[in-house]
Design an enzyme around this catalytic site. Structure first.
Site, PDB file in Angstrom:
ATOM      1  N   ARG A   1      -4.797  24.192   3.275  1.00  0.00           N
ATOM      2  CA  ARG A   1      -3.792  23.649   4.225  1.00  0.00           C
ATOM      3  C   ARG A   1      -4.221  22.342   4.884  1.00  0.00           C
ATOM      4  O   ARG A   1      -3.691  21.960   5.917  1.00  0.00           O
ATOM      5  CB  ARG A   1      -3.439  24.684   5.298  1.00  0.00           C
TER       6      ARG A   1
ATOM      7  N   HIS B   1       1.648  -0.438 -12.303  1.00  0.00           N
ATOM      8  CA  HIS B   1       2.502  -0.362 -11.110  1.00  0.00           C
ATOM      9  C   HIS B   1       2.834  -1.768 -10.585  1.00  0.00           C
ATOM     10  O   HIS B   1       3.995  -2.105 -10.349  1.00  0.00           O
ATOM     11  CB  HIS B   1       1.795   0.474 -10.034  1.00  0.00           C
TER      12      HIS B   1
ATOM     13  N   ARG C   1       8.744   0.816   7.770  1.00  0.00           N
ATOM     14  CA  ARG C   1       7.830   1.063   6.644  1.00  0.00           C
ATOM     15  C   ARG C   1       8.540   0.993   5.289  1.00  0.00           C
ATOM     16  O   ARG C   1       7.930   0.645   4.287  1.00  0.00           O
ATOM     17  CB  ARG C   1       7.118   2.411   6.813  1.00  0.00           C
TER      18      ARG C   1
ATOM     19  N   HIS D   1      10.398  -1.752  -5.266  1.00  0.00           N
ATOM     20  CA  HIS D   1       9.903  -0.458  -5.743  1.00  0.00           C
ATOM     21  C   HIS D   1      10.993   0.431  -6.327  1.00  0.00           C
ATOM     22  O   HIS D   1      10.714   1.232  -7.217  1.00  0.00           O
ATOM     23  CB  HIS D   1       9.165   0.283  -4.624  1.00  0.00           C
TER      24      HIS D   1
ATOM     25  N   ASN E   1       8.510  -1.240   0.467  1.00  0.00           N
ATOM     26  CA  ASN E   1       8.969  -0.860  -0.875  1.00  0.00           C
ATOM     27  C   ASN E   1       9.822  -1.933  -1.544  1.00  0.00           C
ATOM     28  O   ASN E   1      10.611  -1.636  -2.438  1.00  0.00           O
ATOM     29  CB  ASN E   1       9.773   0.448  -0.792  1.00  0.00           C
TER      30      ASN E   1
ATOM     31  N   LYS F   1      -0.325  -4.222   6.557  1.00  0.00           N
ATOM     32  CA  LYS F   1      -0.063  -2.798   6.282  1.00  0.00           C
ATOM     33  C   LYS F   1      -0.371  -1.954   7.509  1.00  0.00           C
ATOM     34  O   LYS F   1       0.395  -1.048   7.878  1.00  0.00           O
ATOM     35  CB  LYS F   1      -0.890  -2.337   5.083  1.00  0.00           C
TER      36      LYS F   1
HETATM   37  P1  NAD Z   1      -5.241   2.754 -11.165  1.00  0.00           P
HETATM   38  O1  NAD Z   1      -5.697   3.669 -10.119  1.00  0.00           O
HETATM   39  O2  NAD Z   1      -4.706   3.325 -12.425  1.00  0.00           O
HETATM   40  O3  NAD Z   1      -6.445   1.764 -11.527  1.00  0.00           O
HETATM   41  C1  NAD Z   1      -6.254   0.791 -12.507  1.00  0.00           C
HETATM   42  C2  NAD Z   1      -7.301   0.877 -13.627  1.00  0.00           C
HETATM   43  O4  NAD Z   1      -8.504   0.258 -13.183  1.00  0.00           O
HETATM   44  C3  NAD Z   1      -7.691   2.268 -14.032  1.00  0.00           C
HETATM   45  O5  NAD Z   1      -7.940   2.297 -15.425  1.00  0.00           O
HETATM   46  C4  NAD Z   1      -8.988   2.497 -13.264  1.00  0.00           C
HETATM   47  O6  NAD Z   1      -9.820   3.476 -13.849  1.00  0.00           O
HETATM   48  C5  NAD Z   1      -9.600   1.142 -13.348  1.00  0.00           C
HETATM   49  N1  NAD Z   1     -10.528   0.793 -12.287  1.00  0.00           N
HETATM   50  C6  NAD Z   1     -10.445   1.121 -10.975  1.00  0.00           C
HETATM   51  N2  NAD Z   1     -11.390   0.473 -10.286  1.00  0.00           N
HETATM   52  C7  NAD Z   1     -12.113  -0.257 -11.180  1.00  0.00           C
HETATM   53  C8  NAD Z   1     -13.201  -1.144 -11.068  1.00  0.00           C
HETATM   54  N3  NAD Z   1     -13.712  -1.466  -9.886  1.00  0.00           N
HETATM   55  N4  NAD Z   1     -13.705  -1.686 -12.184  1.00  0.00           N
HETATM   56  C9  NAD Z   1     -13.149  -1.410 -13.394  1.00  0.00           C
HETATM   57  N5  NAD Z   1     -12.096  -0.606 -13.558  1.00  0.00           N
HETATM   58  C10 NAD Z   1     -11.580  -0.047 -12.457  1.00  0.00           C
HETATM   59  O7  NAD Z   1      -4.112   1.747 -10.627  1.00  0.00           O
HETATM   60  P2  NAD Z   1      -3.900   1.018  -9.228  1.00  0.00           P
HETATM   61  O8  NAD Z   1      -3.158  -0.209  -9.553  1.00  0.00           O
HETATM   62  O9  NAD Z   1      -5.138   0.924  -8.446  1.00  0.00           O
HETATM   63  O10 NAD Z   1      -2.949   2.024  -8.444  1.00  0.00           O
HETATM   64  C11 NAD Z   1      -1.642   2.301  -8.901  1.00  0.00           C
HETATM   65  C12 NAD Z   1      -1.189   3.593  -8.270  1.00  0.00           C
HETATM   66  O11 NAD Z   1      -1.146   3.447  -6.860  1.00  0.00           O
HETATM   67  C13 NAD Z   1       0.196   4.018  -8.712  1.00  0.00           C
HETATM   68  O12 NAD Z   1       0.183   5.385  -9.023  1.00  0.00           O
HETATM   69  C14 NAD Z   1       1.053   3.771  -7.487  1.00  0.00           C
HETATM   70  O13 NAD Z   1       2.161   4.634  -7.414  1.00  0.00           O
HETATM   71  C15 NAD Z   1       0.065   4.022  -6.382  1.00  0.00           C
HETATM   72  N6  NAD Z   1       0.399   3.358  -5.107  1.00  0.00           N
HETATM   73  C16 NAD Z   1       0.354   4.115  -3.986  1.00  0.00           C
HETATM   74  C17 NAD Z   1       0.619   3.548  -2.756  1.00  0.00           C
HETATM   75  C18 NAD Z   1       0.498   4.373  -1.504  1.00  0.00           C
HETATM   76  O14 NAD Z   1       0.878   3.891  -0.439  1.00  0.00           O
HETATM   77  N7  NAD Z   1      -0.033   5.571  -1.578  1.00  0.00           N
HETATM   78  C19 NAD Z   1       0.913   2.179  -2.680  1.00  0.00           C
HETATM   79  C20 NAD Z   1       0.943   1.426  -3.844  1.00  0.00           C
HETATM   80  C21 NAD Z   1       0.673   2.037  -5.063  1.00  0.00           C
HETATM   81  N1  GLY Z   2       3.193   1.369  -0.379  1.00  0.00           N
HETATM   82  C1  GLY Z   2       4.275   1.706   0.480  1.00  0.00           C
HETATM   83  C2  GLY Z   2       3.868   2.396   1.726  1.00  0.00           C
HETATM   84  O1  GLY Z   2       2.707   2.652   1.957  1.00  0.00           O
HETATM   85  O2  GLY Z   2       4.693   2.709   2.519  1.00  0.00           O
END
Ligand code: NAD
Ligand code: GLY
Length: 362
Positions: A120, A264, A240, A247, A244, A226
């Site tokens: 939880r 992404h 907030r 998005h 997006n 942010k």
């Molecule tokens: P990811 O986590 O897939 O990382 C990209 C690639 O880089 C992967 O293959 C990873 O293994 C590799 N990698 C990571 N760090 C590395 C490093 N230092 N050196 C070499 N390789 C490395 O992609 P991302 O772009 O970081 O994140 C995308 C995700 O984030 C999506 O799922 C998206 O929906 C999510 N997201 C969430 C929020 C939120 O507010 N929670 C905001 C934006 C995006």
């Molecule tokens: N990436 C969108 C949010 O954090 O609200």
């Protein structure tokens, strides 16, 4: 090192941005509630950085459980989430065991969701290693996994205790991933920070070339934006939603082509072009503004057109967006460059035209 704060009362937390932070266990130990911690990473990041983070923690007295996930957006799902729970239970992790997410946004989102659900809710820490995660996903407490019908459809709000963004980790990031991260950096300029957009226009090539001073400045300015938005509207009842921009279109692209095909940030760049096109069709920005948005994404090496899905398919996928209310699409659009609004003003025919103009070969 620069430290920013996400101001959320007694759940406020610091974001540390700087070089050589991974080895500094002292930045994390004040936030650990017991000896046992679980570091969640993936098969790409773990060989590069897990030891750098885990060894100093062990030397400082922690018992570290290592959880290594398969790498990829397509693994941000129930099965992988369950494998985290399996590991935590096998190692008798408890309610006060802290989960540490070491990786990009995929690792951060799924680890955060695991932390929100396990027993939880247990504490968690974000150690982002991609540009995108350092400027966006590690901050703000949105956690989620994907559903085959829609991106990030299953999740929870769960804030980290601290965010540690070691900019040296970006040295190993593939070029394509760095560019994808720039899409979310540019976003802040477009939605609420015109001076930042102007700074980005001046320094884009240096960012693409990974100049450390410019990267650090961009990360701090993005995180400051942010942090301000999250502090004002943690649960996305208002401002907030503006984070997006692009998005609703972008998530449709990611789901439509299959998770992991488009990054992404790439989907967000093409989606933002659709939002800009639509804003121009509503008379809010002019053609020069649209060209300005297009130009900055092009200079960052990002796509400015979406894939060749049918317009009907885009619209069907967009109906799963979390901002849909009473079945009506609400989109983040540009009232001007540097000022976004959430709007349901666009007629479907105009949305259709914007998608057609910015996708496929149309
Ligand atoms: P990811 O986590 O897939 O990382 C990209 C690639 O880089 C992967 O293959 C990873 O293994 C590799 N990698 C990571 N760090 C590395 C490093 N230092 N050196 C070499 N390789 C490395 O992609 P991302 O772009 O970081 O994140 C995308 C995700 O984030 C999506 O799922 C998206 O929906 C999510 N997201 C969430 C929020 C939120 O507010 N929670 C905001 C934006 C995006
Ligand atoms: N990436 C969108 C949010 O954090 O609200």
């Amino acid at each position: 090192m620069e430290t920013l704060t996400v101001a959320l009362g007694d759940r406020s937390y610091p974001i540390h941005v700087g070089r050589c932070l991974l080895d500094q266990a002292g930045l994390l130990t004040p936030y650990l509630q017991q000896r046992k911690v679980a570091i969640v990473s993936n098969t790409t990041v773990a060989p590069l950085y897990l030891g750098r983070l885990a060894d100093p923690l062990r030397r400082a007295g922690s018992e570290v459980v290592e959880v290594v996930l398969p790498d990829g957006e397509q693994f941000k799902d129930w099965r992988t989430l369950n494998s985290i729970f399996d590991k935590l239970l096998e190692h008798r992790c408890e309610r006060s065991t802290t989960l540490i997410a070491l990786g990009g946004g995929v690792v951060g989102d799924i680890t955060g969701f695991a932390a929100a659900c396990f027993q939880r809710g247990v504490p968690f820490i974000q150690v982002p290693t991609t540009l995108l995660a350092q400027v966006d996903s590690s901050v703000g407490g949105k956690t989620a996994i994907n559903h085959p019908l829609g991106k990030n459809m299953i999740g929870a709000f769960h804030q980290p205790r601290v965010v540690l963004a070691d900019t040296d980790t970006l040295n190993t990031l593939p070029d394509r991933e760095l560019r994808a991260g720039l899409a979310e950096v540019i976003k802040y300029g477009l939605i609420r920070d015109l001076p930042f957009l102007e700074w980005l226009e001046l320094h884009l090539e240096r960012l693409v070339a990974r100049q450390p001073a410019e990267l650090a400045e961009a990360i701090c300015r993005a995180c400051r934006n942010k942090a301000e938005v999250v502090a004002a509207d943690e649960r996305e009842t208002g401002e907030r939603a503006l984070l997006n921009l692009g998005h609703t279109f972008g998530h449709a692209i990611e789901t439509g082509v299959g998770y992991g095909e488009w990054l992404h940030g790439e989907a967000i760049a093409a989606g933002t072009m659709m939002a800009a096109e639509l804003s121009a069709a509503l008379g809010w920005i002019d053609r020069q503004d649209v060209t300005r948005v297009e130009r900055i994404f092009q200079r960052a090496g990002l796509p400015v057109r979406g894939p060749d899905l049918s317009v009907d398919r885009y619209l069907e996928l967009m109906q799963h967006d979390k901002k849909v209310q009473d079945g009506k699409l609400r989109l983040v659009l540009l009232r001007q460059v540097g000022r976004a609004v959430l709007s349901d003003a666009a007629p479907t025919i105009t949305i259709r035209k914007a998608i057609a103009n910015c996708s496929g070969h149309g």
